[in-house]
Scaffold this motif. Structure first.
Motif, PDB file in Angstrom:
ATOM      1  N   ALA A  38      -4.911 -14.727 -33.195  1.00 47.39           N
ATOM      2  CA  ALA A  38      -3.538 -14.787 -33.708  1.00 47.39           C
ATOM      3  C   ALA A  38      -2.549 -14.899 -32.559  1.00 47.39           C
ATOM      4  CB  ALA A  38      -3.231 -13.551 -34.544  1.00 47.39           C
ATOM      5  N   ASP A  39      -2.859 -14.236 -31.461  1.00 45.08           N
ATOM      6  CA  ASP A  39      -1.997 -14.267 -30.274  1.00 45.08           C
ATOM      7  C   ASP A  39      -2.901 -14.130 -29.052  1.00 45.08           C
ATOM      8  OD1 ASP A  39      -0.228 -13.845 -28.168  1.00 45.08           O
ATOM      9  OD2 ASP A  39       1.131 -12.581 -29.349  1.00 45.08           O
ATOM     10  N   LYS A  40      -3.184 -15.248 -28.397  1.00 48.15           N
ATOM     11  CA  LYS A  40      -4.092 -15.244 -27.245  1.00 48.15           C
ATOM     12  C   LYS A  40      -3.531 -14.406 -26.110  1.00 48.15           C
ATOM     13  CE  LYS A  40      -5.945 -19.854 -28.273  1.00 48.15           C
ATOM     14  NZ  LYS A  40      -6.084 -21.248 -27.784  1.00 48.15           N
ATOM     15  N   ILE A  91       1.741 -11.404 -37.000  1.00 51.98           N
ATOM     16  CA  ILE A  91       2.121 -12.786 -37.288  1.00 51.98           C
ATOM     17  C   ILE A  91       1.369 -13.714 -36.341  1.00 51.98           C
ATOM     18  CG2 ILE A  91       4.007 -14.431 -37.516  1.00 51.98           C
ATOM     19  CD1 ILE A  91       5.929 -12.084 -37.798  1.00 51.98           C
ATOM     20  N   ALA A  92       0.658 -14.696 -36.893  1.00 51.24           N
ATOM     21  CA  ALA A  92      -0.113 -15.640 -36.082  1.00 51.24           C
ATOM     22  C   ALA A  92       0.804 -16.607 -35.349  1.00 51.24           C
ATOM     23  CB  ALA A  92      -1.080 -16.418 -36.967  1.00 51.24           C
ATOM     24  N   HIS A  93       0.508 -16.848 -34.090  1.00 54.07           N
ATOM     25  CA  HIS A  93       1.258 -17.810 -33.307  1.00 54.07           C
ATOM     26  C   HIS A  93       0.681 -19.208 -33.511  1.00 54.07           C
ATOM     27  CE1 HIS A  93       3.659 -15.126 -30.448  1.00 54.07           C
ATOM     28  NE2 HIS A  93       3.154 -14.339 -31.396  1.00 54.07           N
ATOM     29  N   PRO A  94       1.532 -20.243 -33.542  1.00 53.23           N
ATOM     30  CA  PRO A  94       1.052 -21.612 -33.763  1.00 53.23           C
ATOM     31  C   PRO A  94       0.627 -22.270 -32.455  1.00 53.23           C
ATOM     32  CG  PRO A  94       3.451 -21.586 -33.721  1.00 53.23           C
ATOM     33  CD  PRO A  94       3.002 -20.171 -33.478  1.00 53.23           C
ATOM     34  N   TYR A  95      -0.627 -22.685 -32.383  1.00 57.35           N
ATOM     35  CA  TYR A  95      -1.135 -23.341 -31.172  1.00 57.35           C
ATOM     36  C   TYR A  95      -1.103 -24.851 -31.374  1.00 57.35           C
ATOM     37  CZ  TYR A  95      -1.943 -18.785 -29.379  1.00 57.35           C
ATOM     38  OH  TYR A  95      -1.715 -17.502 -28.925  1.00 57.35           O
ATOM     39  N   MET A  96      -0.134 -25.468 -30.695  1.00 59.69           N
ATOM     40  CA  MET A  96       0.210 -26.875 -30.875  1.00 59.69           C
ATOM     41  C   MET A  96      -0.479 -27.718 -29.801  1.00 59.69           C
ATOM     42  SD  MET A  96       4.123 -28.372 -30.878  1.00 59.69           S
ATOM     43  CE  MET A  96       4.489 -27.823 -29.204  1.00 59.69           C
ATOM     44  N   THR A  97      -1.076 -28.832 -30.219  1.00 54.85           N
ATOM     45  CA  THR A  97      -1.744 -29.746 -29.291  1.00 54.85           C
ATOM     46  C   THR A  97      -0.731 -30.714 -28.692  1.00 54.85           C
ATOM     47  OG1 THR A  97      -3.791 -29.601 -30.573  1.00 54.85           O
ATOM     48  CG2 THR A  97      -3.592 -31.448 -29.033  1.00 54.85           C
ATOM     49  N   LEU A  98      -0.745 -30.840 -27.360  1.00 57.96           N
ATOM     50  CA  LEU A  98       0.160 -31.746 -26.651  1.00 57.96           C
ATOM     51  C   LEU A  98      -0.507 -33.097 -26.432  1.00 57.96           C
ATOM     52  CD1 LEU A  98       1.620 -29.268 -23.991  1.00 57.96           C
ATOM     53  CD2 LEU A  98       2.465 -29.778 -26.286  1.00 57.96           C
ATOM     54  N   ALA A  99       0.243 -34.040 -25.892  1.00 51.56           N
ATOM     55  CA  ALA A  99      -0.252 -35.405 -25.704  1.00 51.56           C
ATOM     56  C   ALA A  99      -1.464 -35.452 -24.784  1.00 51.56           C
ATOM     57  CB  ALA A  99       0.869 -36.287 -25.166  1.00 51.56           C
ATOM     58  N   ARG A 136      -6.731 -10.791 -32.470  1.00 54.08           N
ATOM     59  CA  ARG A 136      -7.553 -11.705 -33.264  1.00 54.08           C
ATOM     60  C   ARG A 136      -6.961 -11.898 -34.656  1.00 54.08           C
ATOM     61  NH1 ARG A 136     -12.050 -13.103 -30.918  1.00 54.08           N
ATOM     62  NH2 ARG A 136     -12.796 -14.005 -32.876  1.00 54.08           N
ATOM     63  N   ASN A 137      -7.268 -13.024 -35.267  1.00 54.13           N
ATOM     64  CA  ASN A 137      -6.899 -13.235 -36.669  1.00 54.13           C
ATOM     65  C   ASN A 137      -7.709 -12.285 -37.557  1.00 54.13           C
ATOM     66  OD1 ASN A 137      -4.957 -15.311 -36.540  1.00 54.13           O
ATOM     67  ND2 ASN A 137      -6.542 -16.837 -36.164  1.00 54.13           N
TER      68      ASN A 137
END
Length: 327
Positions: free
Chosen positions: A9-11, A170-178, A16-17
């Motif tokens: 959830a937050d590295k 609250i889970a953090h969103p892990y967004m993939t970059l280019a 953990r989730n």
């Protein structure tokens, strides 16, 4: 019957989730707005045939006099809304509220009301404004009290960015970059998604989700919501059936209901809603003939949500892969 959690959830904090983690819902939270409207209709405080101008001022005459609440909820308003400013970093609830109120008022009629045109931003934003006009409360507060509160959804709320950063549930969103790397979007507001479907977006830039959209929920809370729809907790049965009743035919055995698609899969109805944003995946399905509910929530890009929910439908309905198609 089955509850499993994977990943972090937050590295940064090593969290953990688990079942008690709330995930961003994105569009999977939009049906809460339709439920709110139907609660007010059930109480006789508005009618689905009311036009926008019945409750709101400041809209163009063709919208105010011709577009009804039913048109908005069913995706047949004929409205087109300008693109959102995805680069803007909001700093308060008030700033978010003012922006989306003005944004919805820039909508234009591009097809005769009643024409199936799919949901525009105004189809979500304007009903939320009507909820506020009728109740005298913010959309966020009304839904928190009359939907989340009634359902016992104690881990569900319209959390703000400061809460997203500090609340360990609250889970953090892990967004993939280019370049293929992943970043915590809410801790990296300067980073953008390269995904063409959400190009340039970063969900952390919204201080709070726009009225009518989003929110955060735990998986068990969405099961509670599903059961509350069926047992009269949030809507009397006729209004619950009105929420999920097929209104507009889509392709195959898929139909548009109020703020959600519904499907006929292997001879039974399936109701639900999905949502996605950079680092956000969410889907909940209700199987009313059998009492099953399926919830899948994720906080990283690349989750095979459609494949997972397809297997869920197959397991519950006995359908072969691809049966009951639709969007």
């Amino acid at each position: 019957m089955l509850s499993r959690s994977y990943g972090m959830a937050d590295k940064e904090k090593g969290i953990r989730n688990h079942e008690g983690i709330a995930f961003s819902l994105s569009s999977a939270g939009k049906p809460f707005g339709a439920v709110a409207i139907l609660q007010l209709a059930q109480q006789g405080k508005l009618s689905l045939s009311d036009t926008v101008g019945t409750h709101l001022k400041g809209y163009a005459k063709d919208i105010a006099e011709q577009v009804t609440i039913h048109h908005l909820l069913s995706g047949t308003s004929g409205l087109n809304t300008p693109d959102e400013d995805v680069q803007r970093i909001f700093q308060s609830r008030e700033e978010v509220h003012e922006y989306y109120e003005q944004w919805a008022r820039q909508s234009k009629v591009v097809a005769p009301p009643g024409t199936p045109t799919g949901h525009s931003g105004a189809d979500i934003a304007i009903p939320a404004q009507i909820v506020e006009a009728v109740t005298g409360k913010t959309y966020w507060d009304y839904v928190q009290e009359h939907i989340f509160g009634r359902c016992g959804m104690t881990g569900t709320a319209f959390y703000t960015r400061p809460q997203w950063l500090t609340d360990e549930h609250i889970a953090h969103p892990y967004m993939t970059l280019a370049d293929g790397s992943q970043v915590d979007a809410v801790r990296n507001l300067d980073k953008d998604s390269p995904n063409p479907a959400v190009l340039g977006k970063n969900p952390g830039r919204s201080f709070i989700d726009a009225p009518g959209d989003g929110g955060f929920a735990t998986a068990p809370d969405l099961v509670r919501f599903a059961h509350a729809l069926g047992d009269g907790t949030v809507l009397d049965r006729p209004y619950a059936e009105l929420l999920t009743g097929a209104k507009i035919p889509h392709r195959g055995s898929s139909f548009g209901a109020y703020d959600m698609p519904v499907h006929i899969v292997n001879g039974q109805w399936v109701f639900g809603r999905g949502g996605g944003n950079p680092g956000v995946s969410a889907n909940w399905n209700i199987y009313p003939y059998t009492g099953w509910v399926g919830v899948v929530l994720g906080n990283c890009d690349g989750l095979l949500l459609q494949e997972i929910t397809g297997r869920e439908m197959q397991a519950i309905t006995g359908a072969s892969p691809g049966d009951g198609g639709g969007d």
